[in-house]
Scaffold this motif. Structure first.
Motif, PDB file in Angstrom:
ATOM      1  N   ARG B 241     -43.103 -32.294  39.088  1.00 52.39           N
ATOM      2  CA  ARG B 241     -44.384 -32.680  38.500  1.00 52.39           C
ATOM      3  C   ARG B 241     -45.426 -32.870  39.602  1.00 52.39           C
ATOM      4  O   ARG B 241     -46.567 -32.446  39.475  1.00 52.39           O
ATOM      5  N   LEU B 244     -46.538 -29.527  40.981  1.00 54.48           N
ATOM      6  CA  LEU B 244     -47.449 -28.881  40.046  1.00 54.48           C
ATOM      7  C   LEU B 244     -48.832 -29.518  40.142  1.00 54.48           C
ATOM      8  O   LEU B 244     -49.857 -28.830  40.196  1.00 54.48           O
ATOM      9  N   ALA B 245     -48.852 -30.844  40.191  1.00 56.51           N
ATOM     10  CA  ALA B 245     -50.135 -31.538  40.267  1.00 56.51           C
ATOM     11  C   ALA B 245     -50.873 -31.171  41.550  1.00 56.51           C
ATOM     12  O   ALA B 245     -52.079 -30.924  41.531  1.00 56.51           O
ATOM     13  N   GLU B 248     -52.364 -27.758  41.238  1.00 57.28           N
ATOM     14  CA  GLU B 248     -53.502 -27.667  40.332  1.00 57.28           C
ATOM     15  C   GLU B 248     -54.752 -28.298  40.939  1.00 57.28           C
ATOM     16  O   GLU B 248     -55.844 -27.772  40.800  1.00 57.28           O
ATOM     17  N   ASP B 249     -54.589 -29.458  41.545  1.00 59.45           N
ATOM     18  CA  ASP B 249     -55.758 -30.138  42.090  1.00 59.45           C
ATOM     19  C   ASP B 249     -55.251 -31.178  43.085  1.00 59.45           C
ATOM     20  O   ASP B 249     -54.874 -32.278  42.700  1.00 59.45           O
ATOM     21  N   ALA B 252     -57.165 -34.627  43.240  1.00 61.96           N
ATOM     22  CA  ALA B 252     -56.915 -35.466  42.073  1.00 61.96           C
ATOM     23  C   ALA B 252     -55.488 -36.008  42.133  1.00 61.96           C
ATOM     24  O   ALA B 252     -55.249 -37.177  41.823  1.00 61.96           O
ATOM     25  N   ARG B 362     -46.736 -21.738  32.177  1.00 57.47           N
ATOM     26  CA  ARG B 362     -48.052 -22.246  32.541  1.00 57.47           C
ATOM     27  C   ARG B 362     -48.878 -21.169  33.203  1.00 57.47           C
ATOM     28  O   ARG B 362     -50.049 -20.988  32.914  1.00 57.47           O
ATOM     29  N   GLU B 366     -52.463 -19.653  32.298  1.00 54.68           N
ATOM     30  CA  GLU B 366     -53.534 -19.711  33.277  1.00 54.68           C
ATOM     31  C   GLU B 366     -54.150 -18.330  33.440  1.00 54.68           C
ATOM     32  O   GLU B 366     -55.367 -18.161  33.453  1.00 54.68           O
TER      33      GLU B 366
ATOM     34  N   LYS D  14     -60.853 -22.759  26.901  1.00 51.12           N
ATOM     35  CA  LYS D  14     -60.841 -22.939  25.454  1.00 51.12           C
ATOM     36  C   LYS D  14     -61.808 -24.031  25.030  1.00 51.12           C
ATOM     37  O   LYS D  14     -61.894 -24.381  23.860  1.00 51.12           O
ATOM     38  N   ILE D  15     -62.538 -24.569  25.996  1.00 48.30           N
ATOM     39  CA  ILE D  15     -63.448 -25.655  25.642  1.00 48.30           C
ATOM     40  C   ILE D  15     -64.839 -25.085  25.391  1.00 48.30           C
ATOM     41  O   ILE D  15     -65.372 -24.336  26.208  1.00 48.30           O
TER      42      ILE D  15
ATOM     43  N   ARG E 104     -61.267 -33.892  36.168  1.00 48.93           N
ATOM     44  CA  ARG E 104     -60.306 -33.193  37.032  1.00 48.93           C
ATOM     45  C   ARG E 104     -58.890 -33.523  36.602  1.00 48.93           C
ATOM     46  O   ARG E 104     -58.146 -34.166  37.314  1.00 48.93           O
ATOM     47  N   LEU E 105     -58.540 -33.015  35.441  1.00 50.57           N
ATOM     48  CA  LEU E 105     -57.156 -33.149  34.983  1.00 50.57           C
ATOM     49  C   LEU E 105     -56.336 -32.057  35.640  1.00 50.57           C
ATOM     50  O   LEU E 105     -56.868 -31.186  36.320  1.00 50.57           O
ATOM     51  N   PHE E 106     -55.029 -32.100  35.427  1.00 49.22           N
ATOM     52  CA  PHE E 106     -54.189 -30.978  35.829  1.00 49.22           C
ATOM     53  C   PHE E 106     -54.124 -30.056  34.618  1.00 49.22           C
ATOM     54  O   PHE E 106     -53.357 -30.303  33.681  1.00 49.22           O
ATOM     55  N   PRO E 107     -54.942 -29.015  34.613  1.00 48.28           N
ATOM     56  CA  PRO E 107     -55.192 -28.292  33.368  1.00 48.28           C
ATOM     57  C   PRO E 107     -53.963 -27.629  32.763  1.00 48.28           C
ATOM     58  O   PRO E 107     -53.873 -27.495  31.551  1.00 48.28           O
ATOM     59  N   GLU E 108     -53.005 -27.222  33.609  1.00 47.79           N
ATOM     60  CA  GLU E 108     -51.849 -26.508  33.064  1.00 47.79           C
ATOM     61  C   GLU E 108     -50.699 -27.446  32.731  1.00 47.79           C
ATOM     62  O   GLU E 108     -49.575 -27.012  32.491  1.00 47.79           O
ATOM     63  N   MET E 109     -50.938 -28.741  32.795  1.00 47.36           N
ATOM     64  CA  MET E 109     -49.893 -29.683  32.422  1.00 47.36           C
ATOM     65  C   MET E 109     -50.257 -30.280  31.066  1.00 47.36           C
ATOM     66  O   MET E 109     -51.434 -30.391  30.741  1.00 47.36           O
ATOM     67  N   GLU E 113     -47.636 -35.027  30.520  1.00 43.04           N
ATOM     68  CA  GLU E 113     -47.295 -34.826  31.931  1.00 43.04           C
ATOM     69  C   GLU E 113     -48.388 -35.348  32.851  1.00 43.04           C
ATOM     70  O   GLU E 113     -48.112 -35.897  33.916  1.00 43.04           O
ATOM     71  N   LEU E 199     -51.450 -28.661  26.361  1.00 44.66           N
ATOM     72  CA  LEU E 199     -51.922 -28.539  27.730  1.00 44.66           C
ATOM     73  C   LEU E 199     -53.295 -29.194  27.828  1.00 44.66           C
ATOM     74  O   LEU E 199     -54.113 -29.100  26.912  1.00 44.66           O
ATOM     75  N   ARG E 201     -55.886 -28.415  29.383  1.00 44.87           N
ATOM     76  CA  ARG E 201     -57.066 -27.565  29.285  1.00 44.87           C
ATOM     77  C   ARG E 201     -57.383 -27.202  27.843  1.00 44.87           C
ATOM     78  O   ARG E 201     -58.478 -26.730  27.563  1.00 44.87           O
ATOM     79  N   ASN E 202     -56.431 -27.361  26.962  1.00 45.04           N
ATOM     80  CA  ASN E 202     -56.688 -27.015  25.571  1.00 45.04           C
ATOM     81  C   ASN E 202     -57.153 -28.197  24.744  1.00 45.04           C
ATOM     82  O   ASN E 202     -57.401 -28.054  23.549  1.00 45.04           O
ATOM     83  N   LEU E 203     -57.253 -29.351  25.355  1.00 45.90           N
ATOM     84  CA  LEU E 203     -57.693 -30.523  24.604  1.00 45.90           C
ATOM     85  C   LEU E 203     -59.208 -30.484  24.419  1.00 45.90           C
ATOM     86  O   LEU E 203     -59.924 -29.938  25.248  1.00 45.90           O
ATOM     87  N   TYR E 205     -62.987 -31.892  24.474  1.00 49.04           N
ATOM     88  CA  TYR E 205     -63.657 -32.563  25.575  1.00 49.04           C
ATOM     89  C   TYR E 205     -63.443 -34.079  25.573  1.00 49.04           C
ATOM     90  O   TYR E 205     -63.066 -34.680  26.584  1.00 49.04           O
ATOM     91  N   GLN E 208     -60.131 -35.050  26.680  1.00 52.19           N
ATOM     92  CA  GLN E 208     -59.921 -34.919  28.124  1.00 52.19           C
ATOM     93  C   GLN E 208     -60.433 -36.149  28.855  1.00 52.19           C
ATOM     94  O   GLN E 208     -59.781 -36.651  29.776  1.00 52.19           O
TER      95      GLN E 208
END
Lengths: 321, 381, 393, 236, 309
Positions: B241, B244-245, B248-249, B252, B362, B366, D14-15, E104-109, E113, E199, E201-203, E205, E208
């Motif tokens: 995890r 992965l974090a 991604e960023d 953050a 994922r 992406e 998707k937003i 700045r979320l982890f978009p693919e999680m 997660e 995920l 990124r699919n939430l 706004y 998020q």
């Protein structure tokens, strides 16, 4: 360790190193230009250089130019070879962009994918000369080293402070620096060059100013390719050889030079290239040539430890700052 | 919608993956067991038309078990590199260095004729032909790789992606050149007499010998399965995890309390250890090592395995390693055309399917999104 | 929109179906495992049939050193088959790309297939080192046409291994003799290319020459700039330069040496033997000496050189004659009635006869008796290697 | 109408950032677009300038449908955006930045004239023409960005938050200059967070909330609207 | 509004303990001064508003507090301990958490997660621990696996429970289980538990934004810094966000809030600090700040005469 030998002939070793490094520097420009604009490592650039050397060989063959040819033939053959190599390399670079990179750019693929594609492209180009062409045209294509006729004999032109400088060394260093200066002027003072820098600094804003990004990217590949073409010409003058896989090592070294100087920075490529050349010759003298790659990489790692973006720092856009 | 072959593949693959993810354990377990048994059975596969996949059918074909062994070795390496590239998102172009370290660890310590064991034997007055036993070479190899991974990683992991790539590439070359130029590694000729794993004697020969290669293959397969299990454990824990974090960023992640540097270093070290295990098995089977076996292009090959299969996905990486090792062996008839075909295939696969053949879930998403965005962004005429 | 429950039901139903089909597939696979097996390989078991393997780098950058020997072996077989039409002897090529990792699967293939009665190879020392054990375990006789590393026979001998050329130490001694006695050199500069071939050869030469070595240096594969080496040579001012390595580096090295004004004799080992070296060095190679433990084709007598050129369109390259000889030894074994590996091994061990390049009789380690090894010096004349003289051993 | 947006939908992944936004700008107008952070102001500007493509909807500029045009093509048509955060090229000198504004123009004489005009409007830039843009202060960079946009002689000037991060005095100055530009005949669409300034200067204004227009009207009128005053001016 | 402030006064009896102290912090980038001698503090249990025009240095201030930048001069102390010079993840473990202005979320999680990454900040399992899972602990009764709602049959769950009782459970498993429980609880707390497995990124706004808050809270902070959490919200969403912020405080967290929306700031904060141009220009109760002429000039907009200027 052979310090005395190094110190005694420091001058001539330095000139040797600069000659070697000048070619690295020219090839490094291709990496730096593409990286500066697209932020990706064009690993196929080494093969762009390789195509240039074969072109020189081909032109000499067409003119039937050999060491015995007259002055007229030599001048004609070398100038045509220079132009042809420049065009061929630029064309190859452009073709790589169009066939392999553009579709990926349109898909917004991450850099790693470009890397693998570039490795694929390299392999294809290498194999074209190493095998495919041989199947159709026979030798000299193939895997053996090919000797290119020496059109300009090496002569000592003058001696400064015990360091003799040959005509070839002078041509190589002078030619490389000249190309550098021309490219620098172009990028810094022409309208198109400004467009290149604008895309490098901020692609979105550049588009807002009316810069066509695709065209700038093509331009960048062509420029980088042309520099590799000139490098190929100088290389053949200096070493008189080519081989299907000759690009690999030069590519690795030129890329190292680009990173050393600060990838994305044109002047950095020159500094990095020359420095790498000199370091290699010094280390070959101090130890032996089989350690020169280790020295080159150790210097690179050491420099990056203290200056994480290379000697002059990156950014094509900030080339002047 | 045009349904090209590629689209159809993508749909079918996704359906299969979804089915699998949702499948109940009583279905998955037997399938996995059946697959594993099938893998163990592979060397004996001899029924047409299935046996067509064997590499030893045509003229000039090579031993099927040996090829299988090599495939599994590269799979181990690819699984290791996948930890670095696919999970932690670090580009390592010098992975072959760790592979070489593993191979040389067992060679230098395990072979009675290596300069290192000879020096030790002289120093401590040990009997002629003394060497470190095979089993003890394993921790030595892993320790060497871990240390090397940390030595390389600690100063360089702070560098940005592309710089990391060139530095790792340099590191791989440095290792090879040192192995080639140094006295204590046997120089360019390398080391011979590398020990083999112990085992009961069969038919008057050692259990692991050069003719019954399927046993080597089984051994490598067991190691691969164990390592896959271990990597899977990491992937599905806080470690995975965190990787992965970070990928991604990174900022953050750090602000959420992930010690990014430490986890990146771990990824490097774990990748290195797996590479070393692969190298060790390879060297042991081969019996000899020489520095030329660890050239830079092997690094590129490893990266290609990870990326072609679909980085981040264990199954994808296995398939990538399989294809890249297997296809050239299966189609030996093409001889000189193979590298060219390989290059063309590499470009074609990447351009047509940049996410890899079997992408990580994922990653696949992406990619879809990135492509979607790219389409929107490029409002071309 | 489904409600959650509905969705779950669908997933479950789908996965059940998936499950059943998958289990069925697994069953099918395991069932097929108990099915019939089909003997592959085959090959007619007639009295007069066998396969000889030949392995080496048939593709890749080193292929040019290996392919002539394969051609030589093919020629030997063609000639023999013309006289023994009812026999079916096959020569099976295995490409190793010169890479030991790729050579082992090929070796195992030959070792485990009983049809193979002999192997010509490995072409390079590295792959030979990696595969020797496999052939030894299988009792399959090897005759190498070009693997010259000393340790293959002296330090780590294998009973099945033989070679039709002298090893590096013999060559090294001869080269030292040539430099000392023929060239009358007093100061010699020795360069090697840090390969498994070049380094040991250079070391032997250095040991033999002793004080006569003015200085030495190392280069590496793929190197094109030799400025540092050249200036070391200049500084040492030797009477002769010896290079242990291959043509791809020797070419540019020699050229740069001559460009720098070093005109002293240049001597290379058998790594430079072949058409590549004069091509790679161009005009600079004129007068350079290449030694080789191989008899000049014209000395070998017969029509080998002419036949080869007629067949393959070029002069026989490196080790073509050795490939021819190696194949002929196997063919002789076959003619003698050897029909299994043991018999072939026994025959080859005891073999005595005149080949193209030398008189063969293998010692217990598999080497040609030292007195039978001939080493020749070839001089580059008009861009081609011309036999100059035999080198005193 | 110079510019028309019809039912513009813009998504990031998707937003949806804009859902069905419509607005128009007439020739010669100064139109303000106000809204909270995240309401979609910058997305609107990106959609108009062509940095981002649309998921659906239509953009018509000067009678031509430009929905499918690239940003550089739109710019050639006379649509120029001063992006949020100024977007000057930090490595280029002031002069070069202005040159970039005239990148697509070939009429050298007119360009020279426009240089004069920009330097007249912004005497500070004239003093610093050789200085690298990255070393300018925030206010100067904003001036440079506007001046650069003017170099392209836009028909429609898009300004994205010109007051961001500027001291009050500078904000005043920038808005005075914007008024001057408008006075000289350039149509302006300005996105602003400083609603007070924007509304008091604009002929018309749109209020944007979560990707949609919720209110429109003449600037002065909105300035007096109590709900606007509460939400954007912080005055109850 | 008056109602809200009433509730606030009754509820917020800030301890006198100072949680965070920003002491004369100056931050320069090259020649640009982003923060100039900024000086303020936060007391335990209060909601402090940090306002100012765009570019005034609010986010820079946040970044200095969370270790992204080191101040050029001055000190930041958290619970008496120096913050500057520590790395971001160490600061998080000290007890400061934050959200980001531009999500700045982890978009693919998945949402879950994302929160789990936050939970991991308090987990002790090391890499080797996750690999070998050899460190076993005897679970407390409440830590035993649940019987229902695990997706397993009752028999399987019972078996699991029994083995856990007899053989203990690895710390990794225990932490993982506790983390999941905590993460779900937090998702429920911010009101987005229904999309836990989507995920990020699919939430939508708003989800998020809330997910960012949940993720930050998962690190078990004492001080939660929210950077424009209401950006892009409509009035109804802002209302519920205000309620959420108050509930966060009620859980015992101290909150630092950067926000533009004055209604929200006025409605929820106990105190306000105003920055302009990298300097603090005012500090005080919301009502005081709102009437401060300097603040009005800098931020709230000049009186109507601006139009005539």
């Amino acid at each position: 360790m052979d310090f005395t030998s190094l110190i005694d002939n420091l001058g001539s070793h330095t000139v040797d190193g600069l000659t070697k490094g000048a070619i690295y520097a020219l090839v490094a420009l291709g990496y730096t230009l593409v990286y500066g604009v697209l932020r990706l490592i064009n690993f196929a650039h080494s093969e762009v250089f390789m195509v240039g050397t074969w072109t020189v060989f081909g032109v000499y063959a067409v003119f039937n130019a050999t060491a015995a040819s007259g002055v007229g033939t030599v001048i004609l053959a070398t100038s045509v070879a220079l132009i042809a190599a420049t065009l061929a390399s630029a064309g190859t670079a452009l073709a790589v962009e169009r066939i392999a990179y553009r579709p990926l750019r349109k898909k917004n693929a991450p850099p790693l994918i470009f890397l693998i594609t570039a490795i694929g492209c390299s392999l294809v180009l290498v194999e074209l000369f190493g095998h495919v062409f041989r199947q159709f045209f026979g030798p000299p294509f193939g895997r053996a080293l090919v000797s290119i006729p020496t059109l300009i004999d090496t002569k000592v032109l003058f001696t400064v402070g015990g360091v003799s400088i040959t005509n070839i060394q002078l041509i190589v260093i002078f030619g490389a620096v000249l190309m550098m200066v021309l490219l620098d002027l172009f990028v810094n003072y022409s309208r198109l060059g400004r467009g290149v820098r604008a895309v490098a600094q901020d692609p979105d804003t550049a588009a807002l100013m009316g810069v066509n990004q695709d065209r700038v990217i093509m331009l960048v590949f062509v420029l980088g390719g042309a520099m590799a073409g000139v490098a190929a010409m100088l290389y053949t003058l200096r070493y008189d050889i080519t081989k299907f896989d000759i690009g690999f090592l030069i590519g690795v070294k030129a890329f190292t030079a680009a990173v050393l100087g600060g990838i994305g920075n044109l002047r950095g490529a020159l500094v990095g290239g020359l420095l790498l050349g000199v370091v290699e010759v010094y280390s070959s003298t101090l130890f032996s040539s089989n350690w020169e790659d280790v020295t080159a990489f150790v210097v690179l790692i050491a420099v990056l430890m203290f200056r994480p973006t290379g000697i002059l720092g990156e950014s094509l856009g900030k080339a002047r700052a | 919608m045009s349904t090209t072959l590629l689209d159809r593949y993508a749909t079918a693959r996704k359906a299969l993956a979804d089915n699998w993810a949702n499948g109940p354990i009583w279905v998955k377990l037997p399938i996995v067991l059946a697959l594993i048994s099938f893998c163990f059975y592979l060397p004996y596969l001899n029924i047409l038309p299935f046996a067509q996949i064997r590499t030893d059918l045509g003229a000039g074909g090579t031993d099927w078990s040996s090829v299988l062994f090599l495939i599994v070795i590269y799979m181990i390496a690819a699984v290791g590199l996948n930890v670095v590239i696919g999970l932690a998102g670090l580009l390592d172009l010098g992975y072959v260095g760790f592979y070489a370290l593993g191979a040389y660890s067992v060679a230098l310590f395990g072979s009675p004729s290596s300069p290192v064991t000879e020096a030790i034997a002289r120093k401590f007055d040990l009997s002629e032909g003394w060497a470190v036993p095979f089993a003890a070479c394993i921790p030595i190899a892993i320790a060497f790789a871990l240390v090397a991974g940390v030595i390389l990683g600690a100063p360089t992991l702070r560098l940005r992606g592309d710089y990391l790539a060139i530095v790792t590439m340099g590191f791989g070359e440095i290792i090879r050149i040192i192995l080639r130029n140094s006295e204590f590694t046997g120089g360019p000729s390398g080391v011979i007499g590398i020990p083999k794993p112990p085992g009961p004697e069969q038919d008057g020969r050692d259990y692991f010998n050069s003719l019954d290669v399927h046993r080597w293959y089984w051994l490598a397969l067991i190691v691969l399965i164990l390592l896959m299990f271990a990597v899977r454990r990491l992937e599905h824990s806080r470690v995975g995890r965190s990787w992965l974090a970070i990928r991604e960023d990174e900022d953050a992640a750090a602000i959420m309390g992930v010690p990014a540097f430490k986890f990146k270093l771990w990824a490097f070290a774990i990748g290195a250890a797996l590479g070393a295990i692969a190298g060790l098995l390879f060297a042991s089977k081969q019996g000899v090592v020489e520095p030329n076996g660890f050239r830079l292009n092997l690094s590129f090959l490893f990266v290609a395995m990870v990326v072609i299969g679909g980085s981040g996905n264990m199954v994808g990486v296995l398939i990538g390693a399989f294809l890249i090792t297997y296809l050239p062996e299966r189609f030996r008839g093409f001889e000189q055309w193979r590298p060219f075909a390989f290059g063309v295939a590499l470009v074609a696969v990447m351009v047509l399917r940049p996410q890899g053949l079997v992408p990580n879930r994922r990653r696949a998403k992406e990619f879809e999104d990135r492509r979607h965005e790219a389409k929107e962004a490029a409002a071309d005429v | 929109m489904y409600s959650l429950d509905q969705q779950e039901v669908i997933v479950l139903r789908r996965s059940t179906r998936f499950g059943f089909s998958a289990v069925a597939l697994a069953l099918a696979v395991s069932a097929s495992a108990c099915g019939t097996t089909d003997e592959n390989g085959g090959g007619d078991d007639g009295d007069c049939a066998a396969t000889i393997g030949i392995m080496g780098a048939l593709s890749g950058s080193n292929a040019s050193i290996v392919i002539p020997s394969v051609n030589g072996a093919k020629m030997a077989l063609t000639e023999w088959s013309a006289e023994n039409e009812d026999c079916d002897i096959k020569l099976q090529e295995f490409d190793t790309e010169g890479d030991p990792a790729k050579a082992t699967p090929a070796a195992t293939q030959m070792a485990t297939n009983e049809d193979f009665l002999g192997v010509i190879g490995g072409a390079f020392s590295g792959e030979t080192r990696a595969t020797k054990g496999i052939f030894d375990d299988a009792g399959l006789t090897m005759i190498s046409q070009s693997a010259t590393a000393t340790d293959l026979t002296l330090e780590d001998p294998a009973s099945v291994f033989h070679r039709v050329i002298g090893y590096d130490d013999v060559q090294g001694v001869a080269i030292a003799n040539y430099l000392r006695e023929v060239l009358q050199a007093k100061k010699i500069f020795v360069v090697d290319d840090s390969t498994a071939y070049g380094e040991p050869l250079a070391n032997t030469v250095k040991t033999e020459l002793g004080d006569l070595v003015a200085d030495s240096d190392k280069t590496q594969e793929g190197q094109t700039d030799f400025a540092a080496v050249v200036s070391k040579v200049e500084a040492a001012a030797p009477d002769a330069v010896f290079y242990a390595g291959y043509a791809a580096e020797a070419g540019p090295f020699l050229k740069q040496l001559r460009d720098a004004g070093v005109e002293e004799p240049f001597v290379g080992g058998d790594g430079l033997y072949g058409a590549d070296f004069p091509k790679a060095a161009g005009a600079a190679s004129e007068g350079a000496i290449v030694t080789c433990p191989c008899l000049p084709a014209e000395e070998a007598g017969g029509t080998f050189a002419a036949d080869y050129e007629a067949e393959y369109g070029e002069a026989p390259g490196a080790y073509a004659a050795e490939g021819y000889d190696a194949m002929n030894i196997f063919l002789a074994a076959f003619a003698d009635g050897a029909r299994d590996r043991e018999a072939v091994e026994k025959f080859v061990d005891a073999y005595e006869g005149q080949g193209l390049t030398k008189t063969y009789k293998f010692d217990e380690k598999g080497d040609v008796a030292e007195e039978n090894v001939v080493i020749w010096a070839y001089k580059v004349t008009d861009g081609a290697l011309v036999a100059d003289q035999e080198v005193p051993k | 109408m110079l510019l028309q947006l019809e039912d513009v939908v813009l998504t990031y992944g998707k937003i949806e950032a804009l859902h069905g936004l419509s607005l128009e700008v007439a020739e010669g107008e100064v139109v303000a677009l106000i809204g909270a952070n995240g309401a979609g102001k910058t997305s609107t500007m990106r959609a108009i300038s062509g940095i981002r493509g649309l998921s659906s909807g239509r953009i018509v500029f000067d009678g031509v449908d430009i929905t499918k045009r690239r940003a550089d093509q739109r710019m050639r048509k006379g649509l120029c955006l001063v992006p949020e955060g100024r977007g000057v090229f930090p490595g280029m000198s002031v002069r070069e930045n202005l040159d970039m504004g005239a990148y697509t123009r070939r009429d050298k004489a007119a360009v020279a004239k426009d240089f004069e005009r920009v330097f007249d409007l912004f005497p500070r830039l004239s003093e610093r023409r050789k200085q690298t843009a990255g070393t300018l202060s925030g206010g100067e960079q904003q001036m440079l960005a506007i001046g650069r946009a003017l170099m392209s002689r836009p028909k429609l000037l898009l300004l994205d938050e010109p007051s961001m991060g500027l001291a009050p005095m500078l904000i005043q100055q920038i808005f005075t200059i914007i008024a001057e530009i408008a006075h000289q005949g350039t149509t302006i669409l300005v996105v602003e967070q400083n609603a007070q300034q924007a509304l008091s200067r604009a002929d018309r204004a749109y209020v944007l909330e979560t990707g949609q227009i919720v209110k429109t009207g003449p600037g002065q009128e909105l300035l007096k609207d109590p709900s606007i005053r509460e939400a954007y001016l912080g005055v109850a | 509004m008056s109602e809200l402030s009433l509730e606030k006064q009754t509820n917020a009896t800030p301890d006198d303990e100072v949680v965070l102290e920003v002491d004369q912090v100056t931050l320069k980038f090259g020649g640009v001064v982003a923060l100039n001698g900024v000086d303020f503090h936060i007391r335990r249990g209060e909601i402090l508003g940090l306002i100012g025009p765009n570019g005034a240095g609010k986010t820079t201030c946040f970044n200095a507090m969370t270790g992204v930048y080191a101040p050029t001069s001055g000190n930041i102390r958290f619970l008496g301990k120096q913050v500057s010079g520590r790395q971001s993840h160490q600061i998080t473990r000290m007890g400061i958490a934050r959200t980001f202005q531009n999500i700045r979320l982890f978009p693919e999680m998945s949402a879950l997660e994302n929160v789990l990454v936050g939970c991991d900040a308090r987990h002790k399992t090391s890499v080797l621990g996750a690999l070998f899972r050899a460190y076993r602990v005897r679970p407390k009764p409440e830590e035993l696996p649940e019987i229902t709602g695990t997706g397993l049959t009752r028999a399987q769950s019972r078996l699991r429970r029994a083995t856990a009782k007899v053989f203990g459970v690895s710390r990794h498993t225990l932490e993982e289980r506790a983390g999941r429980k905590k993460a779900m609880e937090l998702l429920r707390f911010v009101g987005i538990a229904d999309r836990a497995n989507d995920l990020a990124r699919n939430l939508p706004y708003g989800y998020q934004r809330r997910l960012e808050i949940a993720r930050a809270m998962a690190t078990e902070p004492q001080l939660l810094c929210l950077d424009e959490p209401a950006a892009g919200f409509n009035p109804a969403e802002k209302e519920s966000l205000m309620a959420l912020i108050r509930r966060i405080r009620d859980r015992g967290l101290t909150v630092l809030l950067i926000e533009h929306d004055m209604k929200l700031v006025m409605g929820v904060t106990d105190r306000i600090v105003v920055l302009e141009f990298g300097q603090k220009i005012a500090e005080g109760l919301p009502s005081e700040v709102a009437s401060n002429p300097k603040v009005i000039a800098a931020y709230l907009g000049e009186p109507d005469d601006a139009a005539s200027a």
